[in-house]
Design a protein around this motif. Structure first.
Motif, PDB file in Angstrom:
ATOM      1  N   SER A 303     -70.243  98.287  75.535  1.00 41.19           N
ATOM      2  CA  SER A 303     -71.572  97.688  75.355  1.00 41.19           C
ATOM      3  C   SER A 303     -71.483  96.372  74.595  1.00 41.19           C
ATOM      4  CB  SER A 303     -72.471  98.674  74.590  1.00 41.19           C
ATOM      5  OG  SER A 303     -73.703  98.084  74.258  1.00 41.19           O
ATOM      6  N   TYR A 304     -70.610  96.330  73.585  1.00 42.89           N
ATOM      7  CA  TYR A 304     -70.408  95.106  72.802  1.00 42.89           C
ATOM      8  C   TYR A 304     -69.881  93.974  73.681  1.00 42.89           C
ATOM      9  CZ  TYR A 304     -68.192  91.990  69.380  1.00 42.89           C
ATOM     10  OH  TYR A 304     -67.793  90.896  68.648  1.00 42.89           O
ATOM     11  N   LEU A 305     -68.923  94.279  74.534  1.00 38.98           N
ATOM     12  CA  LEU A 305     -68.366  93.261  75.426  1.00 38.98           C
ATOM     13  C   LEU A 305     -69.426  92.738  76.395  1.00 38.98           C
ATOM     14  CD1 LEU A 305     -64.854  94.744  76.331  1.00 38.98           C
ATOM     15  CD2 LEU A 305     -65.394  92.967  74.640  1.00 38.98           C
ATOM     16  N   THR A 307     -72.627  92.629  75.855  1.00 40.98           N
ATOM     17  CA  THR A 307     -73.560  91.811  75.068  1.00 40.98           C
ATOM     18  C   THR A 307     -72.993  90.439  74.826  1.00 40.98           C
ATOM     19  OG1 THR A 307     -74.381  93.807  73.965  1.00 40.98           O
ATOM     20  CG2 THR A 307     -74.842  91.707  72.905  1.00 40.98           C
ATOM     21  N   LYS A 308     -71.706  90.374  74.547  1.00 41.85           N
ATOM     22  CA  LYS A 308     -71.058  89.065  74.307  1.00 41.85           C
ATOM     23  C   LYS A 308     -71.061  88.196  75.561  1.00 41.85           C
ATOM     24  CE  LYS A 308     -67.374  88.439  72.057  1.00 41.85           C
ATOM     25  NZ  LYS A 308     -65.934  88.474  71.737  1.00 41.85           N
ATOM     26  N   GLN A 309     -70.944  88.831  76.721  1.00 39.57           N
ATOM     27  CA  GLN A 309     -70.872  88.088  77.978  1.00 39.57           C
ATOM     28  C   GLN A 309     -72.239  87.610  78.448  1.00 39.57           C
ATOM     29  OE1 GLN A 309     -68.958  90.953  80.478  1.00 39.57           O
ATOM     30  NE2 GLN A 309     -66.962  90.762  79.441  1.00 39.57           N
ATOM     31  N   SER A 310     -73.292  88.291  78.005  1.00 44.63           N
ATOM     32  CA  SER A 310     -74.641  87.943  78.484  1.00 44.63           C
ATOM     33  C   SER A 310     -75.216  86.739  77.747  1.00 44.63           C
ATOM     34  CB  SER A 310     -75.570  89.162  78.303  1.00 44.63           C
ATOM     35  OG  SER A 310     -75.679  89.499  76.942  1.00 44.63           O
TER      36      SER A 310
END
Length: 310
Positions: A303-305, A307-310
């Protein structure tokens, strides 16, 4: 609580509130009310009262709070106690004023004394001094659960309280300067991996023992209690298992696939040496968590990854 009941989730953008909405939706509840901080400032008594008078709310999950890790709690105690007291007082009083059917208040396991017998039973509340680094937050949460009890005892209001252990999961705060231990470690290790840093430095000795509960498991427990519990006493929610911060950090290192070392800065505070909840009461009622720590950490990292990509 029927699937068409009007349910207000206070704090729906946070780790806990967003999980509660996910689980309510999963179980078919479709009449959920939520407001962002910009739409409704819960520290504003007049605004909260107006909101309750307009929305015809039947059930409340009070997950809204000002939260942070050891550093933030230690640096801004006045802000933590004031904002959390205002949120609790305003929402609980308006819920009473408008005769809602039931309210669930979410506290924190930091309400218990620093050197508490382990595992921590509900009745150990107020039996010793609190952990100084988050005393302000803990005092506010104690006031909230006592407020619910007193309204129940004095007026018969169906206000209940749940005390979750350390939480983690999607939609957490990953700012390493103002977050809890698991998201802080995840974000630090991901950054170190990206920049090929030879080591990651973490606060404390790594020896404190902590219990961690995935946010969606907590949300399931909250819905379970809303449907099955009307008692005066607050209820612990946790896994009944703990692990040292050092071991948790190693688990995260494997999940993130970070190849560097982990260095602990013993000059920084550890916080409470051990904090494991006794979850006998909710277990005897028929609830238990489903998601293991390793599985939950993998889901959180994914989920963190995203979020970082969005």
């Amino acid at each position: 609580m029927e699937t068409n009941s009007r349910i207000y989730v206070a704090g729906h953008t946070g780790l806990v509130g967003s999980a509660i909405i996910r689980i309510l939706n999963k179980h078919g509840y479709h009449n959920i009310i939520s407001k962002t901080h910009k739409e409704l400032d819960l520290t504003n008594q007049e605004a909260v009262e107006r909101f309750f008078s307009e929305e015809n709310i039947e059930y409340v999950f009070l997950a809204a709070a000002k939260v942070g890790g050891i550093g933030a709690n230690n640096a801004y105690p006045a802000d933590f106690i004031m904002e959390n007291l205002l949120i609790e007082c305003n929402v609980i009083k308006s819920a009473f004023n408008h005769n809602i059917k039931k309210l669930l208040f979410l506290g924190s396991s930091c309400i218990y004394p620093k050197h508490c017998p382990q595992p921590i039973k509900e009745e150990y509340l107020l039996t010793g001094p609190l952990e100084p680094t988050n005393e302000a937050y803990a005092l506010a949460k104690i006031a909230g659960l006592k407020m619910c009890r007193y309204y129940k005892e004095q007026y018969g209001s169906n206000f209940i309280s749940a005390m979750p252990t350390n939480l983690y999961g999607p939609n957490d705060r990953f700012d390493s300067d103002d977050s809890h231990v698991l998201p802080a470690i995840i974000s630090k290790m991901e950054a170190a991996k990206k920049f090929n840093d030879p080591y990651v430095e973490l606060w404390g000795t790594g020896s404190p023992l902590r219990e961690f509960l995935y946010a969606d498991d907590l949300a399931e427990a909250c819905v379970f209690l809303m449907k099955n519990y009307d008692g005066v006493e607050h209820i612990n929610i946790g896994t009944g298992l703990d692990l040292s911060i050092r071991n948790v950090a190693e688990m995260i290192r494997r999940i993130v696939d970070y190849k560097g070392k982990i260095v602990f800065d013993a000059s920084k505070p550890d916080g409470t040496p051990r904090k494991l909840l006794d979850v006998t009461k909710i277990a005897n009622m028929g609830w238990k968590p489903r998601i293991s720590l390793e599985e939950g950490l993998k889901l959180t990292y994914e989920s963190y990854l995203k979020t970082k990509q969005s």
